[in-house]
Design an enzyme around this catalytic site. Sequence first.
Site, PDB file in Angstrom:
ATOM      1  N   GLU A  45      39.661  37.365  68.086  1.00  0.00           N
ATOM      2  CA  GLU A  45      38.291  36.501  68.460  1.00  0.00           C
ATOM      3  C   GLU A  45      38.498  35.565  67.889  1.00  0.00           C
ATOM      4  O   GLU A  45      39.796  34.982  67.606  1.00  0.00           O
ATOM      5  CB  GLU A  45      37.514  37.105  67.157  1.00  0.00           C
ATOM      6  CG  GLU A  45      36.313  36.572  67.299  1.00  0.00           C
ATOM      7  CD  GLU A  45      35.277  36.977  66.060  1.00  0.00           C
ATOM      8  OE1 GLU A  45      33.965  35.973  66.591  1.00  0.00           O
ATOM      9  OE2 GLU A  45      35.603  37.865  65.432  1.00  0.00           O
ATOM     10  N   LYS A 114      28.809  36.511  71.895  1.00  0.00           N
ATOM     11  CA  LYS A 114      28.995  37.582  70.891  1.00  0.00           C
ATOM     12  C   LYS A 114      27.407  37.968  70.667  1.00  0.00           C
ATOM     13  O   LYS A 114      26.801  36.101  70.225  1.00  0.00           O
ATOM     14  CB  LYS A 114      29.519  37.298  69.644  1.00  0.00           C
ATOM     15  CG  LYS A 114      30.084  38.038  68.708  1.00  0.00           C
ATOM     16  CD  LYS A 114      30.954  37.385  67.479  1.00  0.00           C
ATOM     17  CE  LYS A 114      31.156  38.231  66.268  1.00  0.00           C
ATOM     18  NZ  LYS A 114      31.756  37.995  64.847  1.00  0.00           N
ATOM     19  N   CYS A 175      34.357  41.598  67.423  1.00  0.00           N
ATOM     20  CA  CYS A 175      34.107  41.721  65.471  1.00  0.00           C
ATOM     21  C   CYS A 175      32.614  42.739  65.115  1.00  0.00           C
ATOM     22  O   CYS A 175      32.439  43.718  64.393  1.00  0.00           O
ATOM     23  CB  CYS A 175      34.766  40.987  64.881  1.00  0.00           C
ATOM     24  SG  CYS A 175      35.067  40.686  63.787  1.00  0.00           S
ATOM     25  N   PRO A 360      54.785  27.475  37.128  1.00  0.00           N
ATOM     26  CA  PRO A 360      55.149  27.284  35.921  1.00  0.00           C
ATOM     27  C   PRO A 360      55.421  28.869  35.014  1.00  0.00           C
ATOM     28  O   PRO A 360      54.184  29.468  35.084  1.00  0.00           O
ATOM     29  CB  PRO A 360      53.862  26.887  35.280  1.00  0.00           C
ATOM     30  CG  PRO A 360      53.201  26.226  36.538  1.00  0.00           C
ATOM     31  CD  PRO A 360      53.921  26.837  37.078  1.00  0.00           C
ATOM     32  N   LEU A 361      55.985  29.770  35.072  1.00  0.00           N
ATOM     33  CA  LEU A 361      56.545  30.822  34.778  1.00  0.00           C
ATOM     34  C   LEU A 361      56.685  31.123  32.641  1.00  0.00           C
ATOM     35  O   LEU A 361      57.289  30.925  32.107  1.00  0.00           O
ATOM     36  CB  LEU A 361      58.032  31.316  35.149  1.00  0.00           C
ATOM     37  CG  LEU A 361      58.189  33.115  34.728  1.00  0.00           C
ATOM     38  CD1 LEU A 361      57.141  33.765  35.981  1.00  0.00           C
ATOM     39  CD2 LEU A 361      59.578  32.951  35.738  1.00  0.00           C
ATOM     40  N   SER A 362      55.472  32.194  32.642  1.00  0.00           N
ATOM     41  CA  SER A 362      54.643  31.724  30.943  1.00  0.00           C
ATOM     42  C   SER A 362      55.204  33.216  30.124  1.00  0.00           C
ATOM     43  O   SER A 362      55.613  33.114  29.212  1.00  0.00           O
ATOM     44  CB  SER A 362      53.653  31.390  31.224  1.00  0.00           C
ATOM     45  OG  SER A 362      52.843  33.059  31.243  1.00  0.00           O
ATOM     46  N   GLY A 363      55.900  34.110  30.790  1.00  0.00           N
ATOM     47  CA  GLY A 363      56.031  35.048  30.618  1.00  0.00           C
ATOM     48  C   GLY A 363      54.976  36.119  30.492  1.00  0.00           C
ATOM     49  O   GLY A 363      55.275  37.148  29.509  1.00  0.00           O
ATOM     50  N   ASP A 366      51.115  37.504  34.009  1.00  0.00           N
ATOM     51  CA  ASP A 366      49.827  36.816  35.751  1.00  0.00           C
ATOM     52  C   ASP A 366      50.776  35.263  36.395  1.00  0.00           C
ATOM     53  O   ASP A 366      51.015  36.127  37.388  1.00  0.00           O
ATOM     54  CB  ASP A 366      49.058  35.768  34.840  1.00  0.00           C
ATOM     55  CG  ASP A 366      47.556  36.836  34.631  1.00  0.00           C
ATOM     56  OD1 ASP A 366      47.310  37.641  35.157  1.00  0.00           O
ATOM     57  OD2 ASP A 366      46.343  35.971  33.325  1.00  0.00           O
ATOM     58  N   SER A 367      51.917  35.294  35.667  1.00  0.00           N
ATOM     59  CA  SER A 367      52.548  34.083  36.241  1.00  0.00           C
ATOM     60  C   SER A 367      53.716  35.579  36.744  1.00  0.00           C
ATOM     61  O   SER A 367      54.596  34.730  37.670  1.00  0.00           O
ATOM     62  CB  SER A 367      53.490  32.939  34.984  1.00  0.00           C
ATOM     63  OG  SER A 367      53.915  33.613  34.234  1.00  0.00           O
TER      64      SER A 367
END
Length: 720
Positions: A45, A114, A175, A360-363, A366-367
């Site tokens: 489409e 459409k 669609c 930012p890897l927080s431990g 989620d990160s």
Amino acid sequence: MGHLVTLATCSLNQWALDFEGNTARIIESIRKAKEAGATLRVGPELEITGYGCLDHFLEGDTFLHSWEMLARIIQDPVCQDMLVDVGMPVRHRNVRYNCRVIFYNKKILLIRPKMWLANDGNYREMRYFTPWQRPREIENYYLERIVGDITGQYTVPFGDAIISTRDTCLGLETCEELFTPDGPHIPYGLAGVEIISNSSGSHHELRKLDTRVNLITQATRLSGGIYLYANQQGCDGDRLYYDGCCMIIINGELVAQGSQFSLNDVEVVTATLDIEEVRSYRCAPSRGLQANQANKQAPYTRLEVDFSLSRREGDAEPSLGPSDPFKPRYHAPEEEIALGPACWLWDYLRRCGSAGYFVPLSGGIDSCATAVIVYSMCREVIKGIEQENQEVITDVRRVCGEPEGSEWLPKTPQEVCNRIFHTCYMGTENSSKETRERAKILAKDIGAYHVDLNMDTVVKALIDLFTFVTNFAPRFKVHGGTTAENASLQNVQARLRMVLSYMFAQLLPTVRQHEGGGGLLVLGSANVDESLRGYLTKYDCSSADLNPIGSISKVDLKKFIAWAVDAFDLPILSDFLNATPTAELEPITSTYVQSDEADMGVTYAELSVFGRLRKIAKLGPWSTYEKLLHLWGNEYSPREIYEKTRHFFHYYAINRHKMTVLTPSYHAEQYSPEDHRHDLRQYLYPKFNWAYKKMEENVKLWESRGWTEGRAQKKGLKTE
């Protein structure tokens, strides 16, 4: 032998407003279809413009450039001697329509608008287009001169009609028309249409593919027929990921299926089918009676084309036969989380000019999930390299900062990760050794460039400044402070992480002497349930450039991480699963450790239920309470259910303002609370090359006529 016909449908990675790139991919798909022996090619489409142009569909330029690109396609030598179906917007009598243009050998056979527009959830087609509300009717469309000069046509049919070849009949759905209760495929089938094509722009949601497959198989199982489903694929410049998976189905049986998640820009699938199987399938007397009744209405206009889709008797090789049916291929939801956001992130990265991603890897989980999705992206890149996908090879060298002419190629996902993925643990005195260690090990295992720091001095500097100015020293609640003090001290840490994230994201490529230029895109890691509850600080480290998990529930994220332990061979992920979700923004004492679910007053599983009832079931507070009496009545008392319902809607309401600045999130769940309204334009743009070229050519034209000065000077007027 019957009447064997080879048909082609495709998934294209189109990009909103990338007119020349989109056109090149369309022509390439037609070339591939032709090489496979197909006599009909169906595309997605609005494939000329890209589906996600949003409010750019209100601009005249979008329609002008669409006709200019169609002119390129129609006259391209590759696009001859086959029936071609292309999607684009068309203005007819000053009304905008979402259309399909069907042509054969430089002649437009039909412009088919459409009839039923998608106008809920992520779709607002009624904002841009008008549906064609006159079924079985056509009228003349006065063709744009740029195309008419090629086709030799002054007018072409516009409306709801069917294409009749020498040997069969073709009808067109677009669609949403497949999803409606009384879709066009029903009257088409009763009118004798044997092949139905569907050009789609259908986005990925978890567990959604089976809906499409069921609708198509059911439609053709009831009325018989061949169904060609084409779909957009890729990012397209906005929050949605279009997941491809083009299909061909005959009489309720799947005979061809493309990939659902792919880094390929052009994917074409073909199948050889016997039209006689459709005719045999439709032999039931009840169907014949319904067809007879239906055709008492105004008949469809049959637009005839002197062309046969099927092979002539004797042309087919003796070994050639119809394609065998097979069961649809589905990904588990955990795989969908691994692949959908990963492909979306790669599309975004390769097109935006940035040097990579920063998290930012927080431990926390989620990160962690965000990081694992980036790692999954790198795995898909390596697969593309192993498959000798030249587009992926070119893109990975450029994104990784390799100089032009370099022959470097990564051999592992970790190699790619180390070049483009950067993580940082931003600890404070409230952080634990466990989260710091988990972040460090995960970064090492996936190959990310990792930074580990403490930011207590920065936090203390801000608090000291406040105390100096106000002569008031705020305290945490565990130290005797008020709720306001406690929230303020947490928010200082959270917002400083956002500031530091952007500083590191801008400068790390310089520190690492990245040759490609550009900074890093910061990735957020707030899940859909936290956003729904408002359990995040406005402009904290949830504020980012993109959020790949922003529309995924905590429940699904935990399942994804559990799956990835073995699927990606990352044992450290088990530690993330077993850890208590915590923001680590308050001091840890012998009697208190901060917990997300305790802070929120509801569990993540309960939030997911509230989200589905609020958005998908469309229930207000009272109806939600009534529903939960049935769902949770064995577990909670009516008062407890009332308290939970009131608690949820209270925080949903007072935190709704946070959604207006929420990081753009990959869309995966129907109950996403993200605010996205008013000026609907994508935020990832191509370079407007085609428009610029037209401007340059126009400038050269005027300069060739001696117009090199301002209008006033040209006319000899005084310009002081």
